[in-house]
Motif scaffolding. Structure first.
Motif, PDB file in Angstrom:
ATOM      1  N   GLY A  98     -38.148 -27.826 -40.990  1.00  0.00           N
ATOM      2  CA  GLY A  98     -37.627 -29.056 -41.699  1.00  0.00           C
ATOM      3  C   GLY A  98     -37.636 -30.509 -41.113  1.00  0.00           C
ATOM      4  O   GLY A  98     -37.364 -31.480 -41.616  1.00  0.00           O
ATOM      5  N   GLY A  99     -37.480 -30.189 -39.908  1.00  0.00           N
ATOM      6  CA  GLY A  99     -37.237 -31.744 -38.917  1.00  0.00           C
ATOM      7  C   GLY A  99     -37.166 -31.382 -37.891  1.00  0.00           C
ATOM      8  O   GLY A  99     -37.120 -30.337 -37.257  1.00  0.00           O
ATOM      9  N   ASP A 100     -36.885 -32.591 -37.072  1.00  0.00           N
ATOM     10  CA  ASP A 100     -36.727 -32.560 -35.687  1.00  0.00           C
ATOM     11  C   ASP A 100     -35.766 -31.559 -35.136  1.00  0.00           C
ATOM     12  O   ASP A 100     -35.697 -30.948 -34.081  1.00  0.00           O
ATOM     13  N   ASP A 101     -34.608 -31.831 -35.904  1.00  0.00           N
ATOM     14  CA  ASP A 101     -33.464 -30.937 -35.354  1.00  0.00           C
ATOM     15  C   ASP A 101     -33.549 -29.527 -35.266  1.00  0.00           C
ATOM     16  O   ASP A 101     -33.427 -28.569 -34.390  1.00  0.00           O
ATOM     17  N   MET A 102     -34.325 -29.170 -36.480  1.00  0.00           N
ATOM     18  CA  MET A 102     -34.694 -27.565 -36.486  1.00  0.00           C
ATOM     19  C   MET A 102     -35.524 -27.147 -35.692  1.00  0.00           C
ATOM     20  O   MET A 102     -35.361 -26.375 -34.937  1.00  0.00           O
ATOM     21  N   HIS A 103     -36.494 -28.121 -35.362  1.00  0.00           N
ATOM     22  CA  HIS A 103     -37.604 -27.767 -34.480  1.00  0.00           C
ATOM     23  C   HIS A 103     -37.030 -27.711 -33.052  1.00  0.00           C
ATOM     24  O   HIS A 103     -37.274 -26.810 -32.358  1.00  0.00           O
ATOM     25  N   ASP A 104     -35.921 -28.799 -32.656  1.00  0.00           N
ATOM     26  CA  ASP A 104     -35.525 -28.567 -31.425  1.00  0.00           C
ATOM     27  C   ASP A 104     -34.766 -27.406 -31.294  1.00  0.00           C
ATOM     28  O   ASP A 104     -34.678 -26.882 -30.219  1.00  0.00           O
ATOM     29  N   GLN A 105     -33.961 -27.168 -32.114  1.00  0.00           N
ATOM     30  CA  GLN A 105     -33.089 -25.818 -32.164  1.00  0.00           C
ATOM     31  C   GLN A 105     -34.003 -24.411 -31.809  1.00  0.00           C
ATOM     32  O   GLN A 105     -33.546 -23.885 -31.125  1.00  0.00           O
ATOM     33  N   GLN A 106     -35.134 -24.542 -32.534  1.00  0.00           N
ATOM     34  CA  GLN A 106     -35.892 -23.200 -32.449  1.00  0.00           C
ATOM     35  C   GLN A 106     -36.368 -23.558 -30.934  1.00  0.00           C
ATOM     36  O   GLN A 106     -36.500 -22.478 -30.262  1.00  0.00           O
ATOM     37  N   SER A 107     -36.659 -24.532 -30.527  1.00  0.00           N
ATOM     38  CA  SER A 107     -37.376 -24.616 -29.209  1.00  0.00           C
ATOM     39  C   SER A 107     -36.100 -24.335 -28.212  1.00  0.00           C
ATOM     40  O   SER A 107     -36.637 -23.549 -27.022  1.00  0.00           O
ATOM     41  N   VAL A 108     -35.099 -24.554 -28.429  1.00  0.00           N
ATOM     42  CA  VAL A 108     -33.980 -24.395 -27.528  1.00  0.00           C
ATOM     43  C   VAL A 108     -33.672 -22.758 -27.500  1.00  0.00           C
ATOM     44  O   VAL A 108     -33.682 -22.289 -26.567  1.00  0.00           O
ATOM     45  N   ASP A 109     -33.626 -22.360 -28.713  1.00  0.00           N
ATOM     46  CA  ASP A 109     -33.263 -20.959 -28.829  1.00  0.00           C
ATOM     47  C   ASP A 109     -34.404 -19.955 -28.285  1.00  0.00           C
ATOM     48  O   ASP A 109     -34.377 -18.860 -27.819  1.00  0.00           O
ATOM     49  N   GLY A 110     -35.731 -20.520 -28.250  1.00  0.00           N
ATOM     50  CA  GLY A 110     -37.028 -19.950 -27.865  1.00  0.00           C
ATOM     51  C   GLY A 110     -36.906 -19.732 -26.398  1.00  0.00           C
ATOM     52  O   GLY A 110     -37.524 -19.096 -25.665  1.00  0.00           O
ATOM     53  N   GLU A 112     -27.821 -23.539 -22.549  1.00  0.00           N
ATOM     54  CA  GLU A 112     -26.253 -23.436 -22.476  1.00  0.00           C
ATOM     55  C   GLU A 112     -25.524 -24.408 -23.487  1.00  0.00           C
ATOM     56  O   GLU A 112     -24.577 -23.916 -24.194  1.00  0.00           O
ATOM     57  N   ALA A 113     -26.005 -25.507 -23.564  1.00  0.00           N
ATOM     58  CA  ALA A 113     -25.252 -26.607 -24.297  1.00  0.00           C
ATOM     59  C   ALA A 113     -25.632 -26.427 -25.788  1.00  0.00           C
ATOM     60  O   ALA A 113     -24.860 -26.672 -26.717  1.00  0.00           O
ATOM     61  N   LYS A 114     -26.888 -26.085 -26.215  1.00  0.00           N
ATOM     62  CA  LYS A 114     -27.479 -26.238 -27.442  1.00  0.00           C
ATOM     63  C   LYS A 114     -27.893 -24.921 -28.134  1.00  0.00           C
ATOM     64  O   LYS A 114     -28.049 -24.959 -29.419  1.00  0.00           O
ATOM     65  N   ALA A 115     -27.819 -23.735 -27.414  1.00  0.00           N
ATOM     66  CA  ALA A 115     -28.535 -22.499 -28.264  1.00  0.00           C
ATOM     67  C   ALA A 115     -27.200 -22.237 -29.516  1.00  0.00           C
ATOM     68  O   ALA A 115     -26.215 -22.375 -28.927  1.00  0.00           O
ATOM     69  N   THR A 116     -27.979 -21.395 -30.323  1.00  0.00           N
ATOM     70  CA  THR A 116     -27.181 -21.020 -31.462  1.00  0.00           C
ATOM     71  C   THR A 116     -26.533 -19.847 -30.607  1.00  0.00           C
ATOM     72  O   THR A 116     -26.979 -19.068 -29.960  1.00  0.00           O
ATOM     73  N   PRO A 117     -25.379 -19.455 -31.365  1.00  0.00           N
ATOM     74  CA  PRO A 117     -24.835 -18.146 -30.921  1.00  0.00           C
ATOM     75  C   PRO A 117     -25.744 -16.858 -31.374  1.00  0.00           C
ATOM     76  O   PRO A 117     -25.799 -16.135 -30.231  1.00  0.00           O
ATOM     77  N   ALA A 118     -26.655 -16.927 -32.002  1.00  0.00           N
ATOM     78  CA  ALA A 118     -27.478 -15.799 -32.279  1.00  0.00           C
ATOM     79  C   ALA A 118     -28.601 -15.725 -30.917  1.00  0.00           C
ATOM     80  O   ALA A 118     -28.748 -14.613 -30.219  1.00  0.00           O
ATOM     81  N   ALA A 119     -28.913 -16.913 -30.382  1.00  0.00           N
ATOM     82  CA  ALA A 119     -29.718 -17.032 -29.602  1.00  0.00           C
ATOM     83  C   ALA A 119     -29.066 -16.752 -28.148  1.00  0.00           C
ATOM     84  O   ALA A 119     -29.736 -15.786 -27.099  1.00  0.00           O
ATOM     85  N   ARG A 120     -27.776 -16.858 -27.923  1.00  0.00           N
ATOM     86  CA  ARG A 120     -27.128 -16.515 -26.939  1.00  0.00           C
ATOM     87  C   ARG A 120     -26.765 -15.074 -26.674  1.00  0.00           C
ATOM     88  O   ARG A 120     -26.716 -14.564 -25.546  1.00  0.00           O
TER      89      ARG A 120
END
Lengths: 303, 182
Positions: free
Chosen positions: A10-22, A41-49
């Motif tokens: 839905g937007g850059d933030d989400m995109h960035d988040q997915q790319s970090v989690d990826g 380490e700084a930005k991944a979601t708990p699920a990705a961690r």
């Protein structure tokens, strides 16, 4: 870029988040550059961690190969550990318990555990376990003057000098005088600056319990005109925001650098010169920082 | 396993050197096997293995038996240390000499002549064969070759996004096949 669902973003933030989690799998395989690692380490979601942690464990199953090390290694390892202090669980002492020392003390016995746990992506993720170099023992007066340990060498190898240190690998806690210092120090210059300030003969420190739990310690040396901020348990800034440090004097606040945190331990060498008697403050600012503080400081310490 | 390595590590956290020695005895071959596999150079592998145990000793208190097996904890430290070492230039040179400037992907049996192949290792090899060839290649370059995802992309001439996807899908598949130890 990892892809399933990316198109839906839905937007850059989400995109960035997915790319970090990826990055979770590459993180688990130690296949990231220091910058990418820091980002994860700084930005991944708990699920990705969690996924990174699981995949790191899976990866260890790949290495079933057994090769007996030479017997001499055992003896030399045992000799080495005898000379090696362990991370203690002794409570952090508040030099100047400015605000509620109680929460700090309550947390203290878990300092090492806490920092490790906070580095969600892996109990031992080398970086965390990179138990830094607590060689110096627990003497606050000389904490960072020890020879470089593996963690420090690692930090030197992996971290480019950064303008400001991001709070990243929560794990590596350098327990010096009860202070947990993250492993995220950016390169030699930062390492040295930190060591120099903490070990300065005129170093002074002030420890403050943060409102949301955790502690902040400011260590400064008037002689060196430098200060460092150490946080244990400082939560990540909200999305799109960063922490900004300030030197505040009669003329008003001037920026002392931006940094990130992740709930673990964070060490920041402040930018610019510390003038006698200034206060050190920290605010939450939009990414990229502000010219002047736009929010109330959640930490102000008079030097 | 005759001894409880998790307990050894927990006791080592309290400064119990004997427990740590037991831990070492129970795990050193795995740790050394991994480190040697990555570094190839024996002298360096010995140095790194010692670093790994020192780090484990210092950080033993961070080990949480509820969150994973001791061997896994140790191997994760070992992997990161070995990869650090391989990325430092001198180590890279020694290693390249040692393996004759071959591909960084160490053939899977490179150290096998002096290695005992454990049941687990056989299982892991088998699991790897269930991946697609590109997935297996990417994971081996990362895990045993010590390459970053970008280096892998460069080496195999694939876009970075493709490499990320291969690592991710391949690792997820491995997790399915091998399960999680805890």
């Amino acid at each position: 870029m990892s892809n399933d669902g990316d198109e839906m973003n839905g937007g850059d933030d989400m995109h960035d988040q997915q790319s970090v989690d990826g990055l979770a799998a590459a993180y688990a395989l130690d296949a990231l550059t220091p910058d990418e690692r820091a980002l994860f380490e700084a930005k991944a979601t708990p699920a990705a961690r969690r996924e990174a942690e699981e995949l790191a464990e899976t990866a260890t199953l790949l290495s079933g190969t057994e090769v007996a090390p030479p017997p001499a290694l055992r003896a030399s390892m045992l000799d080495a550990i005898r000379a090696e202090p362990q991370h203690s669980a002794e409570p952090q002492h508040s030099a100047e318990p400015t605000a509620g020392a109680a929460p700090a003390d309550a947390d203290a016995p878990q300092v090492p555990a806490t920092t490790a746990a906070a580095a969600a992506p892996a109990v031992p993720r080398a970086h965390d376990a990179s138990a830094p170099a607590a060689h110096g023992g627990h003497d606050a007066s000389a904490p960072v003057t020890r020879r470089p340990g593996p963690a420090e060498r690692r930090a030197r190898a992996r971290w480019r000098p950064a303008r400001v240190i991001g709070a990243v690998a929560a794990g590596a806690a350098l327990l010096a005088g009860g202070i947990a210092i993250g492993s995220q120090l950016g390169g030699d210059s930062q390492q040295e600056a930190l060591g120099a300030v903490v070990a300065a003969p005129d170093a002074q420190r002030s420890e403050v319990a943060l409102e949301d739990g955790g502690t902040a310690t400011v260590i400064w040396s008037a002689e060196r005109a430098q200060s460092v901020l150490l946080f244990d348990g400082l939560a990540a800034a909200p999305a799109g925001r960063e922490y900004q440090a300030w030197y505040i004097d009669a003329a008003g606040p001037r920026s002392a650098g931006l940094f990130q945190a992740d709930g673990g331990s964070t060490a920041v060498v402040l930018e610019g010169e510390l003038d006698a008697g200034v206060a050190v403050g920290v605010t939450v600012e939009p990414e990229g920082g502000s010219e002047a503080p736009t929010t109330e400081p959640f930490l102000v310490v008079q030097t | 396993m005759e001894i409880d390595v998790e307990q050894c590590l927990v006791r080592a956290a309290d400064g119990d050197e004997r427990a740590f020695a037991e831990l070492y005895d129970a795990t050193a071959a795995r740790v050394f096997g991994l480190v040697l596999r990555i570094l190839v150079d024996r002298a360096q592998a010995e140095e790194v293995a010692q670093e790994v145990y020192l780090e484990a000793w210092r950080g033993a208190r961070r080990f949480d038996p509820d969150r994973g097996a001791a061997i896994s904890w140790l191997l994760q430290i070992a992997h990161a240390r070995a990869v650090d070492r391989v990325r430092s230039s001198q180590a890279q040179r020694n290693r390249d000499e040692r393996i004759g400037v071959r591909d960084t992907a160490v053939p899977i049996d490179d150290v096998a002549e002096r290695a005992e192949t454990s049941l687990e290792s056989a299982r892991a090899k088998r699991a790897l064969t269930e991946l697609s060839e590109p997935q297996r290649e990417a994971i081996e370059l990362a895990y045993f070759g010590g390459l970053t995802q970008s280096e892998i992309a460069e080496r195999i001439g694939a876009p970075l996004g493709t490499v990320k996807t291969r690592l991710r899908d391949g690792m997820r598949r491995l997790r399915e096949i091998l399960g999680v130890t805890t």
